[in-house]
Design a protein around this motif. Structure first.
Motif, short mmCIF file in Angstrom:
data_model
loop_
_atom_site.label_atom_id
_atom_site.label_comp_id
_atom_site.label_asym_id
_atom_site.label_seq_id
_atom_site.Cartn_x
_atom_site.Cartn_y
_atom_site.Cartn_z
N GLU A 9 25.34 -18.49 31.82
CA GLU A 9 23.88 -18.98 32.44
C GLU A 9 22.84 -18.55 31.12
N ASP A 10 22.10 -19.38 30.90
CA ASP A 10 21.07 -19.30 29.86
C ASP A 10 19.61 -18.65 30.40
N ASP A 53 26.32 -21.99 35.22
CA ASP A 53 25.07 -22.59 35.33
C ASP A 53 25.44 -24.30 35.01
N GLN A 55 22.93 -26.58 33.90
CA GLN A 55 21.99 -26.80 32.90
C GLN A 55 22.05 -25.81 31.89
N LYS A 105 20.83 -22.35 43.11
CA LYS A 105 19.69 -21.37 43.07
C LYS A 105 18.53 -21.42 43.75
MN MN Z 1 20.23 -23.31 32.94
#
Ligand code: MN
Length: 128
Positions: A9-10, A53, A55, A105
């Protein structure tokens, strides 16, 4: 050694939410914040389940999942895809790439521990 889960996850806040949700269940939680790091951590630590995630910087979650699925060590472990921008066809893309489950999300923190536990037990049973 407790079950290892790799969280990719970023977004700092989302990472925290997932960790706080799963930590009480006694898992060993590993972090990666981009696609390349996800592959490195996966290969090095051999997690039993991955939450990823879609993205992500560098490699996106679909690319990471496709790459992992080609490796024998990761051909069958549960992979949970997570995305903020659920658009038509995203779920199919995630499943095609090799994800087992697709969540949108914001993460439902009441639901996540059950999803994780169920997938881990199904995976153990399938490989027994
Ligand atoms: Mn992301």
């Amino acid at each position: 050694m407790s079950t290892k889960i790799l969280i990719v996850e970023d977004n700092r806040q989302n990472m925290k939410v997932v960790e706080m949700t799963l930590r009480p269940h006694g898992y060993t939680l590993l972090e990666a914040t981009n696609g390349e790091e996800a592959l490195e951590r996966a290969v090095r630590h051999k997690p039993e389940l991955i939450i990823i995630d879609i993205q992500l910087p560098k490699l996106n979650g679909l690319e990471v999942t496709r790459t992992l699925r080609q490796m024998p060590a990761f051909s069958h472990i549960p992979i949970i895809a997570v995305t903020a921008h659920a658009m038509k066809g995203d779920k199919e893309k995630a499943i095609d790439a090799g994800c087992n489950v697709y969540l949108t999300k914001p993460i439902n923190t009441r639901e996540l521990p059950g999803v994780v536990a169920k997938m881990l037990s199904e995976c153990k049973r399938d490989n027994a």
